[in-house]
Design a protein around this motif. Sequence first.
Motif, PDB file in Angstrom:
ATOM      1  N   GLN A 247       0.822  -1.213   0.000  1.00 21.97           N
ATOM      2  CA  GLN A 247       0.000   0.000   0.000  1.00 21.97           C
ATOM      3  C   GLN A 247       0.858   1.266   0.000  1.00 21.97           C
ATOM      4  OE1 GLN A 247      -2.843  -0.055   3.219  1.00 21.97           O
ATOM      5  NE2 GLN A 247      -3.505  -2.176   2.770  1.00 21.97           N
ATOM      6  N   HIS A 248       2.156   1.112   0.338  1.00 19.62           N
ATOM      7  CA  HIS A 248       3.022   2.279   0.461  1.00 19.62           C
ATOM      8  C   HIS A 248       4.175   2.303  -0.544  1.00 19.62           C
ATOM      9  CE1 HIS A 248       0.955   3.050   4.256  1.00 19.62           C
ATOM     10  NE2 HIS A 248       1.183   1.783   4.581  1.00 19.62           N
ATOM     11  N   ILE A 249       4.377   1.220  -1.251  1.00 19.57           N
ATOM     12  CA  ILE A 249       5.443   1.167  -2.242  1.00 19.57           C
ATOM     13  C   ILE A 249       5.089   0.105  -3.277  1.00 19.57           C
ATOM     14  CG2 ILE A 249       6.845  -0.582  -1.069  1.00 19.57           C
ATOM     15  CD1 ILE A 249       9.323   1.031  -1.850  1.00 19.57           C
ATOM     16  N   LYS A 250       5.483   0.318  -4.511  1.00 20.43           N
ATOM     17  CA  LYS A 250       5.163  -0.626  -5.579  1.00 20.43           C
ATOM     18  C   LYS A 250       6.037  -1.870  -5.452  1.00 20.43           C
ATOM     19  CE  LYS A 250       5.000  -1.173 -10.611  1.00 20.43           C
ATOM     20  NZ  LYS A 250       3.715  -1.896 -10.556  1.00 20.43           N
ATOM     21  N   VAL A 251       5.389  -3.031  -5.432  1.00 23.00           N
ATOM     22  CA  VAL A 251       6.090  -4.305  -5.357  1.00 23.00           C
ATOM     23  C   VAL A 251       5.760  -5.113  -6.605  1.00 23.00           C
ATOM     24  CG1 VAL A 251       6.425  -6.446  -4.082  1.00 23.00           C
ATOM     25  CG2 VAL A 251       6.001  -4.312  -2.833  1.00 23.00           C
ATOM     26  N   PHE A 328      11.866  -1.646  11.755  1.00 22.11           N
ATOM     27  CA  PHE A 328      10.917  -0.560  11.518  1.00 22.11           C
ATOM     28  C   PHE A 328       9.615  -0.841  12.268  1.00 22.11           C
ATOM     29  CE2 PHE A 328      13.764  -1.227   7.985  1.00 22.11           C
ATOM     30  CZ  PHE A 328      14.291   0.047   7.776  1.00 22.11           C
ATOM     31  N   LYS A 329       9.044   0.207  12.805  1.00 20.48           N
ATOM     32  CA  LYS A 329       7.820   0.056  13.586  1.00 20.48           C
ATOM     33  C   LYS A 329       6.646  -0.369  12.721  1.00 20.48           C
ATOM     34  CE  LYS A 329       9.156   3.456  17.105  1.00 20.48           C
ATOM     35  NZ  LYS A 329       8.798   4.757  17.759  1.00 20.48           N
ATOM     36  N   THR A 330       6.619   0.104  11.497  1.00 19.78           N
ATOM     37  CA  THR A 330       5.502  -0.216  10.593  1.00 19.78           C
ATOM     38  C   THR A 330       6.031  -0.523   9.198  1.00 19.78           C
ATOM     39  OG1 THR A 330       5.212   2.093   9.881  1.00 19.78           O
ATOM     40  CG2 THR A 330       4.011   1.376  11.873  1.00 19.78           C
ATOM     41  N   ALA A 331       5.184  -1.127   8.393  1.00 15.88           N
ATOM     42  CA  ALA A 331       5.541  -1.390   7.001  1.00 15.88           C
ATOM     43  C   ALA A 331       5.708  -0.087   6.234  1.00 15.88           C
ATOM     44  CB  ALA A 331       4.464  -2.261   6.348  1.00 15.88           C
ATOM     45  N   GLN A 332       4.992   0.949   6.640  1.00 18.68           N
ATOM     46  CA  GLN A 332       5.126   2.247   5.981  1.00 18.68           C
ATOM     47  C   GLN A 332       6.520   2.824   6.202  1.00 18.68           C
ATOM     48  OE1 GLN A 332       2.211   5.160   7.123  1.00 18.68           O
ATOM     49  NE2 GLN A 332       2.972   6.730   5.718  1.00 18.68           N
ATOM     50  N   GLU A 333       7.054   2.678   7.421  1.00 21.58           N
ATOM     51  CA  GLU A 333       8.401   3.171   7.696  1.00 21.58           C
ATOM     52  C   GLU A 333       9.426   2.433   6.837  1.00 21.58           C
ATOM     53  OE1 GLU A 333       9.625   3.208  11.711  1.00 21.58           O
ATOM     54  OE2 GLU A 333       8.050   4.583  12.396  1.00 21.58           O
ATOM     55  N   LEU A 334       9.232   1.137   6.687  1.00 19.72           N
ATOM     56  CA  LEU A 334      10.127   0.361   5.826  1.00 19.72           C
ATOM     57  C   LEU A 334      10.051   0.874   4.392  1.00 19.72           C
ATOM     58  CD1 LEU A 334      11.958  -1.991   5.009  1.00 19.72           C
ATOM     59  CD2 LEU A 334       9.924  -3.466   4.957  1.00 19.72           C
ATOM     60  N   ALA A 335       8.856   1.136   3.906  1.00 19.55           N
ATOM     61  CA  ALA A 335       8.689   1.628   2.540  1.00 19.55           C
ATOM     62  C   ALA A 335       9.421   2.950   2.345  1.00 19.55           C
ATOM     63  CB  ALA A 335       7.197   1.789   2.224  1.00 19.55           C
ATOM     64  N   GLU A 336       9.344   3.843   3.330  1.00 26.43           N
ATOM     65  CA  GLU A 336      10.027   5.139   3.230  1.00 26.43           C
ATOM     66  C   GLU A 336      11.540   4.949   3.190  1.00 26.43           C
ATOM     67  OE1 GLU A 336       8.538   7.942   2.623  1.00 26.43           O
ATOM     68  OE2 GLU A 336       6.588   6.910   2.703  1.00 26.43           O
ATOM     69  N   HIS A 337      12.034   4.000   3.948  1.00 23.91           N
ATOM     70  CA  HIS A 337      13.483   3.734   3.958  1.00 23.91           C
ATOM     71  C   HIS A 337      13.948   3.191   2.604  1.00 23.91           C
ATOM     72  CE1 HIS A 337      17.394   2.828   5.638  1.00 23.91           C
ATOM     73  NE2 HIS A 337      17.295   1.571   5.190  1.00 23.91           N
TER      74      HIS A 337
END
Length: 395
Positions: A247-251, A328-337
């Motif tokens: 939902q936060h990065i294209k896979v 990372f606390k959330t999958a969104q944080e991982l996506a930003e990284h």
Amino acid sequence: MTSKPSTGRLQHIVIASALLLCSAVIFYMYYKPTMSWLPCSDTALPKQDVCTEECLRILKVENQTQIITNCTSVQEKTPTTQSPVLEKEDTTNTHEPEIVVLVWKWPFGVPFDLESCESNYGIKGCRLTLDRNEYDKAHAVMFHVRDIGGEVSNLQTLSRPPRQKWVWMNMESPANSPRLPGADDLFNLTSNYRRDSDIWVPYGQLIDISEKDEPFKIPEKNKLVCWIVSNWNGNLKRVGYFNELSQHIKVEAYGRHFGRYINSEDYSQVVSSCKFYLSFENSVYIDYITEKLFNPMRLGTVPVVLGASRENYEEFVPKDSFIHVDDFKTAQELAEHLKLLDQNQEMYEKYFAWRKDYVVKNSNFGQEHACRICDHVRRYKNYRVFKNVNKWYWG
């Protein structure tokens, strides 16, 4: 009447004779005259060093006459074809007993080369066979747990040679392996990815780089994040994490579930073209770190792992060679990284620093187990029974 020579005069005569003999030996060693009557002649070349050392020590010991006698007698008694050291080693190797390992069934029905223990792993004196007619002479029998579920009752009644080792072999996690009722005390040894098994065979390892390895170069990338999944199960942790991350990065997801099947020929090309690969294990157990980690590393892609703890992963590979979802606390944080690394090539390349010193070596399923089992049985002759294998593996 002629008087007997004094003790001092006799000692001088012996010393002079010894020095004369040593001079002759040294002359022979450097100029090699074709004279067979010398004590250290061509027929005893391997003993020249022994003779020379003894002669040079004459002046330092009291019984010089005995030393001179030993110098000659050593050459006369020792075979002239090769040195005693080489002769001993050759005898040992010649009489090294051959270890026979019977592969009860091909693991998952997939055959492998039975004659590659020495060429692939440097393990000598091993013979692998699938012929059950050789059961009585086999030193060990390798049983793949996933393939013998219906045979336990028959195996319990099967007579075995008293020193024969039965080896419980399995590479699937406990969540994907069947328990074998009645088999708790059936085996002598275990061969598994777990480091506390008797014969440890991990899915992969990093080994020192050799001179023949080509310098590493990061492959060209045209995809950011990829995932190839064959076992789609909505109840697995990795599926839930993927759904949130996407939902936060294209896979770029591949597999039958996504209608994008990838065959083995295309696998390497796809993985190497991605900057990051989702190395998500289907279950979380200690040491259960599979080819999902090692394949991307080998192909020049940074793995994003979900499975055992970071600490456990760092026992296998350098801490800066992968990204762990637990960081990372959330999958969104991982996506930003991941997006940050995509924009910063210098930061991204740091994940490949380990390639200056190591390369990935994948295990050969089945074959390596059999060869390692053979080597273990050859090295360790002690009595061994593995009690409660089900409790050990499933807890």
